[in-house]
Write a protein that holds these residues in place. Structure first.
Motif, short mmCIF file in Angstrom:
data_model
loop_
_atom_site.label_atom_id
_atom_site.label_comp_id
_atom_site.label_asym_id
_atom_site.label_seq_id
_atom_site.Cartn_x
_atom_site.Cartn_y
_atom_site.Cartn_z
N LEU A 218 57.00 15.38 43.54
CA LEU A 218 58.05 16.20 44.13
C LEU A 218 58.16 17.54 43.40
O LEU A 218 57.70 17.70 42.27
CB LEU A 218 59.38 15.46 44.08
N ASN A 219 58.81 18.50 44.07
CA ASN A 219 59.04 19.83 43.50
C ASN A 219 60.51 20.19 43.73
O ASN A 219 60.89 20.64 44.82
CB ASN A 219 58.13 20.86 44.15
N LEU A 220 61.34 19.99 42.71
CA LEU A 220 62.80 20.00 42.86
C LEU A 220 63.47 21.22 42.25
O LEU A 220 64.71 21.25 42.19
CB LEU A 220 63.38 18.72 42.24
N LEU A 221 62.72 22.22 41.80
CA LEU A 221 63.30 23.45 41.24
C LEU A 221 62.69 24.66 41.92
O LEU A 221 61.48 24.68 42.21
CB LEU A 221 63.05 23.55 39.73
N SER A 222 63.51 25.70 42.14
CA SER A 222 63.00 26.98 42.66
C SER A 222 63.96 28.08 42.25
O SER A 222 65.18 27.96 42.41
CB SER A 222 62.87 26.93 44.19
N TRP A 223 63.39 29.16 41.68
CA TRP A 223 64.19 30.31 41.22
C TRP A 223 63.80 31.50 42.08
O TRP A 223 62.69 32.01 42.01
CB TRP A 223 63.89 30.60 39.76
N GLY A 224 64.75 31.95 42.90
CA GLY A 224 64.46 33.00 43.87
C GLY A 224 64.61 34.40 43.32
O GLY A 224 65.17 34.62 42.24
N GLY A 225 64.10 35.36 44.09
CA GLY A 225 64.23 36.77 43.71
C GLY A 225 65.66 37.25 43.74
O GLY A 225 65.98 38.31 43.18
N ASN A 226 66.57 36.51 44.39
CA ASN A 226 68.00 36.85 44.38
C ASN A 226 68.70 36.33 43.13
O ASN A 226 69.93 36.37 43.04
CB ASN A 226 68.67 36.29 45.63
N ASN A 227 67.92 35.81 42.18
CA ASN A 227 68.43 35.30 40.89
C ASN A 227 69.30 34.07 41.07
O ASN A 227 70.23 33.83 40.31
CB ASN A 227 69.20 36.38 40.13
N MET A 228 68.99 33.28 42.08
CA MET A 228 69.68 32.01 42.32
C MET A 228 68.71 30.87 42.03
O MET A 228 67.57 30.88 42.50
CB MET A 228 70.17 31.91 43.76
#
Length: 501
Positions: free
Chosen positions: A174-184
Motif C-alpha cells: 500500500l501507499n498511504l502517504l502523499s505530500w502535495g504541492g499545496n503543502n498539505m
C-alpha cells in the motif's frame, strides 16, 4: 682587356696560395667567442639593472662604527659613557654629528637607532615590466582557492517531530502517504483520510469509508503543480477524486477488479495500479476516463511513478518485474511495455526518478532482494546495483544534491542516505521500531516524512541545505509542528487520528 683580367685573376690566385699571409676563417676562434660573450654580458647586465625583480642589499650602505656603538649601548655601556664625557650640550651635539645620530636618541635609551638600516632603496621597475615568476605565483594561489575543502553539512540523527498515527496498516503493498504541492500532507489511517496543513498545523478529516466494514484506504496521491485534488484508492476497487479545498468528492473512477494500491499523476492523467495486476490510465477531464490499459504484470501492482518530464511510466509489482512504458503506449487499451526488467528477485515497490539526470530511475526490492538498482529508462540498461542488507520499502531523491534516501525494514528499520553515483553510505537515521513503509518529501525539499508499521510519523531534516532560505509553507518550521500540539486533544476525541506524541 681580357689579358688584363686574366693577369689579375692569376695574381689573386697566387696571393691565396701563398702561406706568408695569415689564414682567414669565417668561423670565429674560441677565444674570440669568449671575448664577445663577456662584452655582451656586461652590456646586458648594465641594461637590466633597472628592470630587476628583486633587491639584494650589500654592506656598502652600512655604517659599522655606528652599529657597533649602538649594540654596545644596548648593554648599558654607551649610556654610561655619555653621562661621563658628554656633560655639556655642546659635547652631545658634537658626538651626535660624529655618529650621525639625533641628540634625543643619545639621551633616550628606549629609542635606539636602527642598526641594520639600508640607505639605498630598491630601484623601481621600468614601466610595463612584468616579472617572469608573477604568473607562477598567482597560478599557485588560484589553485589553492579552488582546492579548498568543502564543508560537510550537519544531518541530525533524531527526527524533528514524532506524531502518532494509530491504525496505520502494516501492508508493504500500500501507499498511504502523499505530500502535495499545496503543502498539505495526506495520511490514510485504516478507513479515514486526514489532511495536515504544514504551514498552519491544522488537521482535518477529509473522508472515510466507514459505511463499508470491509473497505479501507489503500492509496493516496495529490495532483501535481500544487492543485487541491486528491486521488484516493480503496479496497472496494475504485478510485475517488476529491477536492480538498471544497471538502467534497468530485467523481468516482471505476475499472479495476481488485484493491487500488498505487497511484501516480501526470498532469491531468491519473495512473492506477491494482491487485488485479493491471495498470489503468485515466483522463479525469472526460466521461469515459479509461484511455489506456497495461496487463503485463502477473501479480499485484504496488509501485507507480511518472518521470519528471512525463515521458515514461514505471510500474513495479509483486511478480518481481519492473515495466517501463512510454507515454504514447499508455494511451492504448493494449499497452506494451518498452522494457520489462527482471533483475530484481523480490517485489518492486520503491520507485524514484532522478531530478538531476534525465531518464535515470532508481528501484528497490523486497526482503529476498534487498537491492537498490539504477536504470537508464531509454535503453533499459542497468547502471548499478547495491545490496543494502534489508528490505527496501521506499526511495526519495534529494532535490539539492546527487543523493538518494532509502527506507528499510527488518532488522534495523532505518533510513539510509547514499551518495550517487558512488553509492557511499553518508548516514543512517534510526528511530522507527518497525519497517518504514512510506516516505515523502516536502514541496520545498527540506524535510522528509516517514510512516512506519509502528504507527508513527517522523519528520527528518535530511535534505535541508544550511543557509538555504525556506519557504513560508515549509514543514521545517518549528511553529507549524508545534501548532499540532494544540489540535491533539480535539483530534483524539475523533478516535483514530493524528496526534502529537
Amino acid at each position: 682587356m681580357s689579358m688584363m683580367n686574366l693577369s689579375l685573376d692569376v695574381a689573386e690566385f697566387e696571393n691565396m696560395m701563398s702561406l706568408d699571409n695569415p689564414i682567414q676563417s669565417s668561423t670565429a676562434t674560441r677565444w674570440e667567442r669568449k671575448a664577445r660573450q663577456q662584452i655582451n654580458g656586461q652590456a646586458s647586465l648594465s641594461s637590466s639593472q633597472s628592470q630587476c625583480d628583486r633587491y639584494i642589499p650589500h654592506r656598502g650602505g652600512m655604517d659599522f662604527d655606528l652599529s657597533n656603538r649602538s649594540l654596545m649601548g644596548s648593554n648599558g655601556q654607551l649610556s654610561e659613557d655619555l653621562d661621563m664625557s658628554c656633560a655639556s650640550e655642546h659635547a652631545k651635539l658634537l658626538l651626535a654629528n660624529t655618529l650621525d645620530m639625533s641628540t634625543s636618541s643619545l639621551t633616550d635609551a628606549s629609542k635606539p637607532a636602527r642598526v641594520l638600516a639600508f640607505k639605498n632603496k630598491a630601484p623601481a621597475p621600468a614601466d610595463g615590466y612584468q616579472s617572469s615568476v608573477r604568473v607562477l605565483y598567482s597560478a599557485q594561489g588560484a589553485a589553492k582557492k579552488e582546492t579548498a575543502v568543502k564543508t560537510m553539512r550537519h544531518i541530525p540523527t533524531a527526527p524533528v517531530r514524532v506524531l502518532d498515527a494509530p491504525d496505520m496498516l502494516d501492508d508493504y503493498y500500500l501507499n498511504l502517504l502523499s505530500w502535495g504541492g499545496n503543502n498539505m500532507l495526506a495520511v490514510a489511517l485504516a478507513q479515514t483520510v486526514y489532511l495536515w496543513n504544514a504551514a498552519t498545523g491544522d488537521i482535518q478529516e477529509l473522508m472515510n469509508v466507514e459505511s463499508n466494514a470491509n473497505d479501507y484506504i489503500s492509496s493516496v496521491s495529490w495532483i501535481q503543480q500544487g492543485g487541491s485534488h486528491l486521488a484516493i484508492g480503496t479496497n472496494d476497487n475504485v478510485v475517488q477524486l476529491w477536492d480538498a479545498q471544497a471538502g467534497r468528492q468530485v467523481r468516482t473512477l471505476r475499472g479495476h477488479t481488485g484493491r487500488v494500491g498505487a497511484l501516480a499523476w501526470n498532469q491531468h492523467m491519473l495512473s492506477s495500479g491494482s491487485k488485479d495486476t493491471t495498470v489503468l490510465n485515466h483522463d479525469v477531464r472526460i466521461q469515459n476516463h479509461v484511455v489506456g490499459r497495461m496487463t503485463h504484470h502477473t501479480q499485484e501492482v504496488c509501485g507507480l511513478a511518472w518521470s519528471p518530464d512525463g515521458s515514461y511510466l514505471a510500474s513495479g509489482a509483486n511478480d518481481n518485474t519492473l515495466c517501463i512504458m512510454d507515454q504514447a503506449s499508455m494511451l492504448t487499451m493494449d499497452a506494451k511495455p518498452k522494457h520489462v526488467l527482471t533483475e530484481h528477485t523480490a517485489a518492486v515497490k520503491a520507485l524514484a526518478w532522478s531530478p538531476h539526470e534525465r531518464n535515470l530511475l532508481a528501484t528497490g526490492g523486497g526482503t529476498t532482494d534487498r537491492c537498490i538498482k539504477f536504470w537508464n529508462a531509454s535503453t533499459g540498461a542497468m547502471l548499478n546495483s547495491i545490496d543494502t542488507g534489508s528490505q527496501v520499502c521506499a526511495l526519495q531523491w534529494s532535490p539539492f544534491e546527487k543523493e538518494i534516501l532509502s527506507s528499510h525494514g527488518y532488522a534495523e528499520n532505518q533510513l539510509s542516505l547514499w551518495k550517487y553515483p558512488t553509492m557511499a553510505r553518508v548516514k543512517d537515521l534510526k528511530g522507527h521500531s518497525s519497517r518504514v513503509l512510506h516516505m515523502v518529501t516536502s514541496p520545498d525539499g527540506s524535510m522528509v516524512c516517514t510512516g512506519a508499521a509502528d504507527e508513527t510519523l517522523r519528520f527528518w531534516n535530511v535534505f535541508g541545505v544550511e543557509g538555504k532560505k525556506k519557504t513560508v509553507g515549509s514543514v521545517a518550521g518549528e511553529s507549524a509542528l508545534s501548532n499540532l500540539a494544540s489540535n491533539g486533544k480535539a483530534l483524539k476525541s475523533q478516535g483514530s487520528a493524528l496526534r502529537i506524541r
